[in-house]
Design a protein around this motif. Sequence first.
Motif, mmCIF file in Angstrom:
data_model
loop_
_atom_site.group_PDB
_atom_site.id
_atom_site.type_symbol
_atom_site.label_atom_id
_atom_site.label_comp_id
_atom_site.label_asym_id
_atom_site.label_seq_id
_atom_site.Cartn_x
_atom_site.Cartn_y
_atom_site.Cartn_z
ATOM 1 N N ILE A 1 12.930 -10.916 -97.741
ATOM 2 C CA ILE A 1 11.487 -10.722 -97.959
ATOM 3 C C ILE A 1 10.723 -11.933 -97.430
ATOM 4 N N LYS A 2 11.234 -13.142 -97.669
ATOM 5 C CA LYS A 2 10.590 -14.371 -97.171
ATOM 6 C C LYS A 2 10.563 -14.387 -95.643
ATOM 7 N N ILE A 3 11.688 -13.978 -95.044
ATOM 8 C CA ILE A 3 11.762 -13.948 -93.571
ATOM 9 C C ILE A 3 10.733 -12.971 -93.009
ATOM 10 N N ILE A 4 10.674 -11.772 -93.567
ATOM 11 C CA ILE A 4 9.727 -10.763 -93.081
ATOM 12 C C ILE A 4 8.298 -11.279 -93.205
ATOM 13 N N ASN A 5 7.969 -11.911 -94.331
ATOM 14 C CA ASN A 5 6.606 -12.436 -94.511
ATOM 15 C C ASN A 5 6.307 -13.552 -93.521
ATOM 16 N N GLN A 6 7.300 -14.381 -93.215
ATOM 17 C CA GLN A 6 7.098 -15.445 -92.239
ATOM 18 C C GLN A 6 6.875 -14.864 -90.840
ATOM 19 N N VAL A 7 7.650 -13.856 -90.494
ATOM 20 C CA VAL A 7 7.460 -13.204 -89.195
ATOM 21 C C VAL A 7 6.066 -12.569 -89.129
ATOM 22 N N LYS A 8 5.675 -11.832 -90.172
ATOM 23 C CA LYS A 8 4.355 -11.175 -90.197
ATOM 24 C C LYS A 8 3.225 -12.185 -90.019
ATOM 25 N N ASN A 9 3.375 -13.378 -90.594
ATOM 26 C CA ASN A 9 2.323 -14.396 -90.500
ATOM 27 C C ASN A 9 2.270 -15.081 -89.146
ATOM 28 N N ASN A 10 3.293 -14.881 -88.326
ATOM 29 C CA ASN A 10 3.332 -15.571 -87.038
ATOM 30 C C ASN A 10 3.238 -14.664 -85.826
ATOM 31 N N TRP B 1 3.352 -14.379 -80.292
ATOM 32 C CA TRP B 1 3.813 -15.277 -81.347
ATOM 33 C C TRP B 1 3.917 -16.664 -80.742
ATOM 34 N N PRO B 2 3.980 -17.695 -81.582
ATOM 35 C CA PRO B 2 4.043 -19.060 -81.048
ATOM 36 C C PRO B 2 5.220 -19.224 -80.089
ATOM 37 N N GLY B 3 4.924 -19.813 -78.936
ATOM 38 C CA GLY B 3 5.969 -20.098 -77.954
ATOM 39 C C GLY B 3 6.218 -19.009 -76.933
ATOM 40 N N ILE B 4 5.597 -17.835 -77.082
ATOM 41 C CA ILE B 4 5.806 -16.764 -76.102
ATOM 42 C C ILE B 4 5.020 -17.080 -74.830
ATOM 43 N N ASP C 1 7.994 -4.247 -98.713
ATOM 44 C CA ASP C 1 7.591 -4.898 -97.461
ATOM 45 C C ASP C 1 7.969 -4.094 -96.223
ATOM 46 N N GLY C 2 7.910 -2.788 -96.340
ATOM 47 C CA GLY C 2 8.181 -1.910 -95.206
ATOM 48 C C GLY C 2 9.648 -1.773 -94.858
ATOM 49 N N ILE C 3 10.555 -2.271 -95.686
ATOM 50 C CA ILE C 3 11.991 -2.236 -95.372
ATOM 51 C C ILE C 3 12.492 -0.793 -95.398
ATOM 52 N N VAL C 4 13.119 -0.409 -94.289
ATOM 53 C CA VAL C 4 13.623 0.957 -94.119
ATOM 54 C C VAL C 4 15.132 0.979 -93.865
ATOM 55 N N GLY C 5 15.824 -0.095 -94.172
ATOM 56 C CA GLY C 5 17.266 -0.172 -94.001
ATOM 57 C C GLY C 5 17.632 -1.588 -93.616
ATOM 58 N N ILE C 6 18.792 -1.891 -93.312
ATOM 59 C CA ILE C 6 19.820 -1.111 -92.651
ATOM 60 C C ILE C 6 21.128 -1.213 -93.437
ATOM 61 N N LYS C 7 21.657 -2.426 -93.643
ATOM 62 C CA LYS C 7 22.983 -2.537 -94.252
ATOM 63 C C LYS C 7 23.137 -3.871 -94.961
ATOM 64 N N THR C 8 23.621 -3.788 -96.199
ATOM 65 C CA THR C 8 23.961 -5.001 -96.956
ATOM 66 C C THR C 8 25.460 -5.235 -96.853
ATOM 67 N N GLY C 9 25.863 -6.424 -97.226
ATOM 68 C CA GLY C 9 27.282 -6.737 -97.271
ATOM 69 C C GLY C 9 27.493 -7.989 -98.093
ATOM 70 N N SER C 10 28.616 -8.082 -98.745
ATOM 71 C CA SER C 10 28.890 -9.265 -99.556
ATOM 72 C C SER C 10 30.384 -9.407 -99.741
ATOM 73 N N MET C 11 30.904 -10.566 -99.340
ATOM 74 C CA MET C 11 32.313 -10.893 -99.541
ATOM 75 C C MET C 11 32.385 -12.391 -99.829
ATOM 76 N N PRO C 12 33.384 -12.823 -100.587
ATOM 77 C CA PRO C 12 33.490 -14.256 -100.873
ATOM 78 C C PRO C 12 33.544 -15.108 -99.599
#
Length: 193
Positions: A86-95, A132-135, A33-44
């Motif tokens: 991926i869901k967020i990117i698709n939602q942004v693309k659709n709006n 986009w909606p609301g602009i 989905d065109g993702i070119v980065g940036i940074k992951t992270g995971s902690m409890p």
Amino acid sequence: MQIREFRYLVSKPQATLPVAGTVYNVDYDLGKDGIVGIKTGSMPQSGGDFVFASNQYLKWKHILILGALLGEYGERPLMDALKSTIKIINQVKNNIHLSQLFKKDQKIGYVKFEWLKPIPLITGSSFYTITWPGINYNIKFEKNPIMLPIKKGSIIGYIDVYNKFFTKKIPVRIAGMVKKPTLIERLKSILRI
């Protein structure tokens, strides 16, 4: 993402760094989905996190979607964060849309001189922007000082289109020629007052 070296580094599945050696990127969405980065992270304490950048195109216009997904919990927090991105990117693309607010030579009004019929005012260039909606957009007209005679096609002012993200000036041209009034035309206009 405006720094070339940074863009290059976050887009790679692995990198060799001074002291640390080879470091592997656990961004398994890289390239999807065109993702070119940036940074992951995971902690409890914070769950799965992903600060992401995704290259997209609206017709011919390149856009970069930037976002951050924080606090994804569950059995696989990091994988869930990547999947949710991926869901967020698709939602942004659709709006979001590439919209034409002004078309070149679009009639936007008239100018009236006492001795002439109204002369159309037209836009000097097209203007496309991402919407986009609301602009919301603010629009105002700034006219230049008018000195006669005026040649057909002269810029007589600007439309300012602006909001909190950008400001754009669109030239406004006159669609006809305006000569100086003759003595009789000036007298007629005075007598009408």
